[in-house]
Each structure stands twice: as structure tokens, then as C-alpha cells.
Write a protein that holds these residues in place. Structure first.
Motif, PDB file in Angstrom:
ATOM      1  N   THR A   1       0.625  -0.911  -0.049  1.00 21.48           N
ATOM      2  CA  THR A   1      -0.510   0.351  -0.047  1.00 21.48           C
ATOM      3  C   THR A   1       1.373   1.309   0.289  1.00 21.48           C
ATOM      4  N   LEU A   2       0.878   1.905  -1.199  1.00 16.19           N
ATOM      5  CA  LEU A   2       1.343   2.963  -1.465  1.00 16.19           C
ATOM      6  C   LEU A   2       0.583   4.544  -1.170  1.00 16.19           C
ATOM      7  N   SER A   3       1.070   5.889  -0.763  1.00 12.79           N
ATOM      8  CA  SER A   3       0.699   6.759  -0.189  1.00 12.79           C
ATOM      9  C   SER A   3       1.181   8.135  -0.712  1.00 12.79           C
TER      10      SER A   3
ATOM     11  N   PHE B   1      -3.815   6.994  -3.104  1.00 13.57           N
ATOM     12  CA  PHE B   1      -3.512   6.037  -1.979  1.00 13.57           C
ATOM     13  C   PHE B   1      -3.551   4.836  -3.400  1.00 13.57           C
TER      14      PHE B   1
ATOM     15  N   SER C   1      -3.287   0.254  -3.041  1.00 15.91           N
ATOM     16  CA  SER C   1      -3.431  -0.770  -2.162  1.00 15.91           C
ATOM     17  C   SER C   1      -3.127  -1.715  -3.458  1.00 15.91           C
TER      18      SER C   1
ATOM     19  N   SER D   1      -6.849   1.928  -6.104  1.00 13.87           N
ATOM     20  CA  SER D   1      -6.507   3.581  -5.945  1.00 13.87           C
ATOM     21  C   SER D   1      -7.944   4.433  -5.748  1.00 13.87           C
TER      22      SER D   1
ATOM     23  N   GLY E   1      -1.594  12.549   1.540  1.00 11.91           N
ATOM     24  CA  GLY E   1      -1.356  11.201   2.903  1.00 11.91           C
ATOM     25  C   GLY E   1      -1.000  11.483   3.850  1.00 11.91           C
TER      26      GLY E   1
ATOM     27  N   GLU F   1       0.201   8.913   7.281  1.00  2.63           N
ATOM     28  CA  GLU F   1       0.609   7.550   7.686  1.00  2.63           C
ATOM     29  C   GLU F   1       0.658   7.096   7.846  1.00  2.63           C
TER      30      GLU F   1
ATOM     31  N   GLU G   1      -2.869   7.286   7.787  1.00  4.91           N
ATOM     32  CA  GLU G   1      -4.029   6.439   6.597  1.00  4.91           C
ATOM     33  C   GLU G   1      -3.777   5.948   5.168  1.00  4.91           C
ATOM     34  N   ARG G   2      -2.704   5.466   5.289  1.00  7.02           N
ATOM     35  CA  ARG G   2      -2.053   4.873   4.402  1.00  7.02           C
ATOM     36  C   ARG G   2      -2.350   3.614   4.961  1.00  7.02           C
ATOM     37  N   GLN G   3      -1.631   3.270   6.538  1.00  7.76           N
ATOM     38  CA  GLN G   3      -2.505   1.823   7.009  1.00  7.76           C
ATOM     39  C   GLN G   3      -2.968   1.771   7.516  1.00  7.76           C
TER      40      GLN G   3
ATOM     41  N   ALA H   1      -3.997  -0.303   3.914  1.00  8.49           N
ATOM     42  CA  ALA H   1      -3.371  -1.569   4.452  1.00  8.49           C
ATOM     43  C   ALA H   1      -4.236  -2.594   5.049  1.00  8.49           C
TER      44      ALA H   1
END
Length: 326
Positions: free
Chosen positions: A96-98, A126, A128, A142, A152, A154, A156-158, A161
Motif C-alpha cells: 500500500t502506497l501513499s 493511495f 493498495s 486506487s 496522505g 502514514e 491513513e496509509r496504514q 492497508a
């Protein structure tokens, strides 16, 4: 004190997500699921789909666009070879990227990709993904923010994910529930499956796999046999093989498949099948002769041929054999 509350909210979100997967038709579920996510992870538009990862970028199989125009896909095809984010998420089975689009796609040769992002208001991303390492098949989600300053975090990224595997599983369940509804009331025993128009299977039950192997002993199980897919893409609704019969229904660019082993009723000609159905509903040979504009003697001959092929001696046996043919 906030962590138990956060866990409770996350659990409630998942319960609502899975409830929607069972309640909504497939043409409504994905938008409803995305609307469910927005209050906890804000975004403006989305691209949700499946693809095969290739050297020139992703080769899209299925796609759902949320608050994006259809022309976005054609525009993306022109720049996908520049999409280093797609390459990055494809390096691991799950990732998962942000990121901010201009910061990530900063190279001079990515100017066309940056212009594409501005055109479709994709300033912050975002992404995943779930990648099958052997087949390079990708299921990804996306989420796009249009505001360049809405980076975004961290956390929110988690959150994405943790949420994305449930969203993808809920979609799979929604499709299986739809398949079950299509089959409701069916009489013939057999198997069922869901695949896309490229032949990749998303779901296949044990009886479906057994029928495929009866017709194609070397079948590997990940994609539809080439002959079967080509037959359906050629416009045929039904495949009648040496050992199996397979039918399909297309919806949302997906193949909803039903398979069964061949039975005695499959040997009937179209005319014989029509007469058999009329007999099963209670029409006499004279009624059938009048409806088909044939002589009663001709219809009697057809009926005798039907009984011989079905190896039955009365209408009750005929009905039972027709049920096996679904």
C-alpha cells in the motif's frame, strides 16, 4: 482510551461492508463500498480493478471507475509505461502506497503522466494491491485526492492497508452471492464459476473444476480452457463438449458460468427438445401437432425417438431426464 473506540469503529465499518456485499447487486456494490470508506479515508475519485502486470505496465482485465470519466482509461493507456507507482506496488504480494503525484512522478520523462494526473484531478494517491507472484495477476484499489495540498498521512496509509483486503474479499463475496441468485431454482446438478473476459477465474467450486477436468484432463485451474473462452467470445451462449455442457451469463464484464456433465437429453435435436418440453408441460401429441403444423403421425414418431434417446417409457421419466439438462 481512543484505541478501543477506533477498533470498534473499524469493526463496525467491516460489518457494514460485508453486509452490503450480501445485500446489493453487483452493479451497485462497488460505489456503495467506496462511499462507505470516504468518511474515514477521504478521497474524491477511485479506480478499482484487476490486471496482469507486464513489462509495458498493467494490462487491465476489469475496471470500476468512481467519479472518473470513461475516457480516463484510454488516456491512462498512453501513459501507463511511465507509472512507476504501479511498478512499485507490484514488487511485493501485498503493498500500500501513499504519495503526492508531482513528487513521485518527478522525472522529466514523466511530464506526460503528470499532465494526465492534472487533467483527471489525481494530485494525491493511495494505492493498495494484491499480486499473485506466479501469474502476475493484480487486484488493486486506487484512491485519488484532487487537492494538491491534501497529502496522505502514514496513519491513513496504514488504514487502507488494513481495509483493502476486506474490500477485495467483500467484492468477491458480492459476486458469489450474485452467482447464487442467478442459479436460484435451478434443477440440474453441476458446478459454477466466475471469470473475466480474458479467461481468468475469480471463483470456481469443486464440481466446476471436476467437469472442466473431465473435458480437458490437463486443465490447470487458473484460467478457462482456451477453446471454451473462444467459444463464448464468439457469441455462443452454450458450449456442448465431449463430456460437459457449459453455459454463461455476462454482467459487469464478468462471465458467470454454469457447468454440468452431458446427459441423455443433450442428444435430442432442437425439434425433439421442443416436443419434449411440450410433452413435459402436459400437451398431447395432437396438441403438439397442431402447434407445430405437423401431422399427428409425424409427432408420434418424434416422441418415440425421444423416448428411445432418453431411455424412458413415459412422461414422468422424460421430465426427470430434462431436469438433468437444466
Amino acid at each position: 482510551m481512543t484505541r478501543p473506540a477506533a477498533l470498534h469503529d473499524f469493526s463496525e465499518l467491516l460489518l457494514r461492508l460485508y453486509r452490503l456485499s450480501h445485500e446489493l447487486p453487483i452493479d451497485a456494490f462497488q460505489d456503495a463500498a467506496l462511499d462507505l470508506i470516504k468518511p474515514v479515508l477521504a478521497f474524491d475519485s477511485s479506480m478499482w480493478g484487476t490486471a496482469t502486470r507486464t513489462d509495458s505496465g498493467i494490462d487491465i482485465h476489469t475496471i470500476h471507475l468512481h467519479n472518473q470519466p470513461a475516457e480516463m482509461l484510454a488516456a491512462y493507456e498512453e501513459v501507463k509505461h511511465l507509472d512507476t507507482a504501479a511498478v512499485e506496488v507490484g514488487k511485493r504480494p501485498k503493498s500500500t502506497l501513499s504519495f503526492n503525484a508531482n513528487a513521485w512522478f518527478h522525472r522529466k520523462d514523466q511530464a506526460q503522466l503528470r499532465a494526465y494526473g492534472e487533467r483527471f484531478e489525481q494530485s494525491n494517491f493511495f494505492i493498495s494491491s494484491d499480486v499473485h507472484p506466479q501469474t502476475n495477476f493484480v487486484h488493486w484499489l486506487s484512491l485519488f485526492r484532487s487537492d494538491p495540498d491534501a497529502h496522505g498521512t502514514e496513519d491513513e496509509r496504514q488504514l487502507l492497508a488494513s481495509l483493502a483486503p476486506h474490500v477485495m474479499q467483500a467484492l468477491a463475496l458480492n459476486r458469489i452471492v450474485h452467482l447464487d441468485r442467478l442459479e436460484a431454482g435451478g434443477q440440474a446438478p453441476g458446478g459454477s464459476a466466475i471469470g473475466d473476459l480474458r479467461g481468468v477465474l475469480y471463483h470456481a467450486d469443486g464440481p466446476f473444476e471436476a467437469t472442466m477436468k473431465a473435458e480437458w484432463p490437463s486443465w490447470h485451474g487458473r484460467t478457462l480452457p482456451d477453446a471454451l473462452l473462444a467459444h463464448f467470445l464468439g457469441g455462443h451462449a452454450r458450449y456442448s463438449g465431449r463430456a460437459v455442457v457449459v453455459t454463461h451469463h455476462v454482467e459487469q464484464r464478468l462471465l458467470f458460468l454454469k457447468s454440468r456433465m452431458r446427459c441423455l437429453a443433450d442428444s435430442l435435436t432442437p425439434r425433439e427438445h421442443t416436443i419434449a418440453e411440450l410433452l413435459a408441460r402436459g400437451d398431447t401429441h395432437k396438441d403438439i401437432a397442431a402447434m407445430l403444423n405437423r401431422s399427428p403421425a409425424t409427432v408420434r414418431n418424434h416422441i418415440q425417438s425421444i423416448y428411445d434417446k432418453l431411455q424412458v417409457g413415459n412422461v414422468a421419466g422424460l421430465i426427470q431426464e430434462l431436469r438433468l439438462a437444466g
